[in-house]
Design a protein around this motif. Structure first.
Motif, PDB file in Angstrom:
ATOM      1  N   ILE A 131       1.068  -1.349   0.014  1.00 43.90           N
ATOM      2  CA  ILE A 131       0.143   0.076   0.002  1.00 43.90           C
ATOM      3  C   ILE A 131       0.995   1.107   0.357  1.00 43.90           C
ATOM      4  O   ILE A 131       1.532   1.483   0.859  1.00 43.90           O
ATOM      5  CB  ILE A 131      -0.598   0.214   1.429  1.00 43.90           C
ATOM      6  N   SER A 135      -0.910   7.506   0.278  1.00 49.71           N
ATOM      7  CA  SER A 135      -2.829   7.023  -0.405  1.00 49.71           C
ATOM      8  C   SER A 135      -3.616   8.083  -0.060  1.00 49.71           C
ATOM      9  O   SER A 135      -3.027   7.357   1.737  1.00 49.71           O
ATOM     10  CB  SER A 135      -2.897   5.767  -0.448  1.00 49.71           C
ATOM     11  N   THR A 328       1.675  -4.479  -5.706  1.00 52.68           N
ATOM     12  CA  THR A 328       0.819  -2.754  -5.489  1.00 52.68           C
ATOM     13  C   THR A 328      -0.474  -2.877  -5.693  1.00 52.68           C
ATOM     14  O   THR A 328      -0.620  -2.692  -6.991  1.00 52.68           O
ATOM     15  CB  THR A 328       1.841  -1.559  -5.728  1.00 52.68           C
ATOM     16  N   ASN A 331      -3.097   2.001  -8.301  1.00 48.40           N
ATOM     17  CA  ASN A 331      -3.721   3.782  -7.929  1.00 48.40           C
ATOM     18  C   ASN A 331      -3.605   3.969  -9.383  1.00 48.40           C
ATOM     19  O   ASN A 331      -3.047   4.437 -10.168  1.00 48.40           O
ATOM     20  CB  ASN A 331      -3.107   3.683  -7.022  1.00 48.40           C
ATOM     21  N   ASP A 334      -4.040  11.592  -7.186  1.00 44.30           N
ATOM     22  CA  ASP A 334      -5.382  12.196  -6.370  1.00 44.30           C
ATOM     23  C   ASP A 334      -5.895  12.931  -7.479  1.00 44.30           C
ATOM     24  O   ASP A 334      -4.646  14.292  -7.428  1.00 44.30           O
ATOM     25  CB  ASP A 334      -4.547  12.362  -5.394  1.00 44.30           C
ATOM     26  N   VAL A 341      -2.170   9.668  -4.312  1.00 47.97           N
ATOM     27  CA  VAL A 341      -2.522   8.552  -5.087  1.00 47.97           C
ATOM     28  C   VAL A 341      -3.687   8.207  -4.094  1.00 47.97           C
ATOM     29  O   VAL A 341      -4.541   8.486  -3.300  1.00 47.97           O
ATOM     30  CB  VAL A 341      -1.475   7.444  -5.399  1.00 47.97           C
ATOM     31  N   VAL A 342      -4.976   7.503  -5.481  1.00 48.94           N
ATOM     32  CA  VAL A 342      -6.163   7.339  -4.579  1.00 48.94           C
ATOM     33  C   VAL A 342      -6.159   5.589  -5.136  1.00 48.94           C
ATOM     34  O   VAL A 342      -5.545   5.480  -6.508  1.00 48.94           O
ATOM     35  CB  VAL A 342      -6.865   8.451  -5.138  1.00 48.94           C
ATOM     36  N   TRP A 343      -6.767   4.818  -5.003  1.00 47.52           N
ATOM     37  CA  TRP A 343      -6.972   3.223  -5.447  1.00 47.52           C
ATOM     38  C   TRP A 343      -7.804   3.645  -6.400  1.00 47.52           C
ATOM     39  O   TRP A 343      -8.767   3.980  -6.495  1.00 47.52           O
ATOM     40  CB  TRP A 343      -7.740   3.045  -4.267  1.00 47.52           C
ATOM     41  N   THR A 344      -7.952   2.791  -7.504  1.00 47.32           N
ATOM     42  CA  THR A 344      -8.491   2.920  -8.516  1.00 47.32           C
ATOM     43  C   THR A 344      -9.231   1.481  -8.359  1.00 47.32           C
ATOM     44  O   THR A 344      -9.427   1.109  -6.928  1.00 47.32           O
ATOM     45  CB  THR A 344      -7.743   2.612  -9.814  1.00 47.32           C
ATOM     46  N   ALA A 347      -8.672  -1.381  -7.696  1.00 45.35           N
ATOM     47  CA  ALA A 347      -8.270  -2.191  -5.940  1.00 45.35           C
ATOM     48  C   ALA A 347      -8.903  -3.028  -5.654  1.00 45.35           C
ATOM     49  O   ALA A 347      -8.805  -3.736  -4.642  1.00 45.35           O
ATOM     50  CB  ALA A 347      -8.043  -0.655  -5.444  1.00 45.35           C
ATOM     51  N   GLU A 376       2.937   7.820 -11.046  1.00 43.31           N
ATOM     52  CA  GLU A 376       2.674   7.424  -9.602  1.00 43.31           C
ATOM     53  C   GLU A 376       1.351   6.226 -10.049  1.00 43.31           C
ATOM     54  O   GLU A 376       0.770   5.594  -9.404  1.00 43.31           O
ATOM     55  CB  GLU A 376       1.696   8.433  -8.696  1.00 43.31           C
ATOM     56  N   ALA A 377       0.993   5.834 -11.357  1.00 45.79           N
ATOM     57  CA  ALA A 377       0.318   4.519 -11.554  1.00 45.79           C
ATOM     58  C   ALA A 377       0.420   2.959 -11.430  1.00 45.79           C
ATOM     59  O   ALA A 377       1.159   3.138 -11.490  1.00 45.79           O
ATOM     60  CB  ALA A 377      -0.812   5.193 -12.959  1.00 45.79           C
TER      61      ALA A 377
END
Length: 419
Positions: A131, A135, A328, A331, A334, A341-344, A347, A376-377
């Protein structure tokens, strides 16, 4: 000879590394448990009692919602046989004593590496999902040993959970409990155990196996950690391995956390390969040295004792490197801050699969996924847990996978060395 500072390029010929969780060496947490899980029955049975006193245990009773019960264990029996086991691996950047010499002085306590390790009920899969520290997630209210609570935070960096717990209770138990709660809140996955490791413990574990071999495709320098490695197949001792695991500001890189996670994952995979290649499993003195270092570096919940670890080890004795997956959580940047970053949506499929004890990566995913989404993806995964295929033999790798951004197994190629 182990490469310290300076380094040594061991071979100019091309090599393919078939080995693959901001300061925490935390990444070492996965190392400690993964290596222990590979211990043989006879050796573990003889030393479990002797090493039992090494592990520091924390009481998390009442601080985590729906805590798992503590199974009893005798000998090498696996008390959780027939049930999946999910362990939260945390790295602590504690800066007292020997840790201050490695990471420098700091007033805060953080856990910048978080890995959710899942062991399947049939003991045929081990999956390590990292993680990113940056995040953006919801952190629920945390409870301390003294009964005090923190306020929930609707949107914060994931690594703040550990710090919030530490600031609230001033102890590892509260910090670990807060991170545990945050993982369950955001993933829907039930966590059974937690383990925390620090800088010095990670160094000791690497040195206990006389270092690890890893492919360094290009020169790597980081003035913050002191890392200075030339390209080529390198053998790292505990000091240099720790520098690599901590490095986030390597010259020429974009400085993203995903690069650091990738280096950690490759390092852990290299350690696993070293343990399998050596006589660590059959040479009792060498095994004793390694397990002594591993267990003395761990702080765990009371249920994750040496006997429990030994039982898991024996039940996984036939595991192959291709059955160990690193990834990982998917993500992307953001929208509110591209440094976070944000989770897609993908996830959700990963966590749903883990909760149902299904493979987190489709067995037929053999081509390089489209990373997309910027630096960052991480690559897309199946949109639903139902799309995840059952376990199947893993084919020989045909391309290099980007650790930290693409899922890979311990048998995959993650870097190419040589001209």
């Amino acid at each position: 000879m182990i490469a310290r500072r300076p380094r040594q390029q061991l071979s100019p010929a091309p090599h393919h590394a078939r080995r693959p969780r901001g300061h925490a060496v935390t990444r070492g947490v996965a190392l400690g448990l993964t290596a222990v899980l590979l211990a043989t029955a006879g050796a573990v049975a003889g030393i479990a009692v002797r090493l039992g006193g090494n592990v520091q245990h924390i009481d998390l009773g009442g601080m985590v919602a729906e805590p798992s019960s503590a199974p009893s264990s005798t000998g090498l029996d696996d008390p959780g046989a027939g049930s999946a086991a999910t362990i939260l691996l945390l790295g602590s950047d504690q800066r007292d004593g020997a840790n201050a010499e490695i990471g420098g002085d700091a007033d805060t306590m953080a856990s910048d590496t978080v890995i959710v390790a899942h062991i399947s009920a049939d003991r045929q899969r081990v999956e390590l999902v990292s993680i990113p520290r940056d995040s953006m997630v919801r952190i629920p209210a945390c409870s301390a040993v003294d009964g005090s609570t923190s306020r929930p935070r609707e949107r914060a960096q994931f690594n703040e959970a550990f710090s919030i717990g530490w600031d609230l209770g001033g102890d590892i138990a509260t910090a670990a409990a807060c991170a545990w709660s945050a993982v369950q809140e955001n993933t829907g996955v039930r966590i059974d155990h937690v383990a925390v490791v620090d800088f010095s413990g990670f160094q000791q574990m690497i040195d206990a196996i006389d270092g690890v071999d890893i492919c360094i495709p290009t020169a790597m320098k980081d003035r913050y950690t002191g890392l200075d490695l030339g390209p080529g197949e390198q053998r790292l001792d505990g000091v240099v391995a720790t520098q690599l695991a901590r490095s986030r500001h390597i010259e020429g890189s974009d400085g993203s956390d995903l690069n650091r996670i990738g280096n950690q994952q490759r390092l852990l995979s290299a350690v696993l390969g070293e343990v399998l290649a050596k006589n660590v499993l059959t040479d009792v003195p060498e095994l004793l040295s390694f397990l002594s270092a591993a267990t003395s570096s761990l702080t765990t919940d009371g249920a994750l004792n040496v006997q429990r670890i030994a039982g898991l080890a024996y039940s996984l004795r036939g595991l192959d490197r291709a059955q160990i997956t690193f990834m990982t959580i998917p993500n992307g940047p953001d929208p509110a801050d591209r440094n976070r970053v944000v989770w897609t949506d993908d996830a959700d499929a990963v966590w749903a699969a883990m909760a149902q004890d299904l493979p987190v990566v489709p067995a037929d995913e053999t081509s390089t996924p489209d990373v997309g989404g910027g630096p960052e993806a991480t690559p897309s995964m199946p949109a639903t847990a139902a799309a995840i295929a059952p376990a199947a033999p893993v084919p020989a790798p045909t391309h290099t996978r980007a650790a930290g951004r693409e899922p890979f197994t311990g048998a995959d190629i993650t870097a190419t060395c040589g001209a």
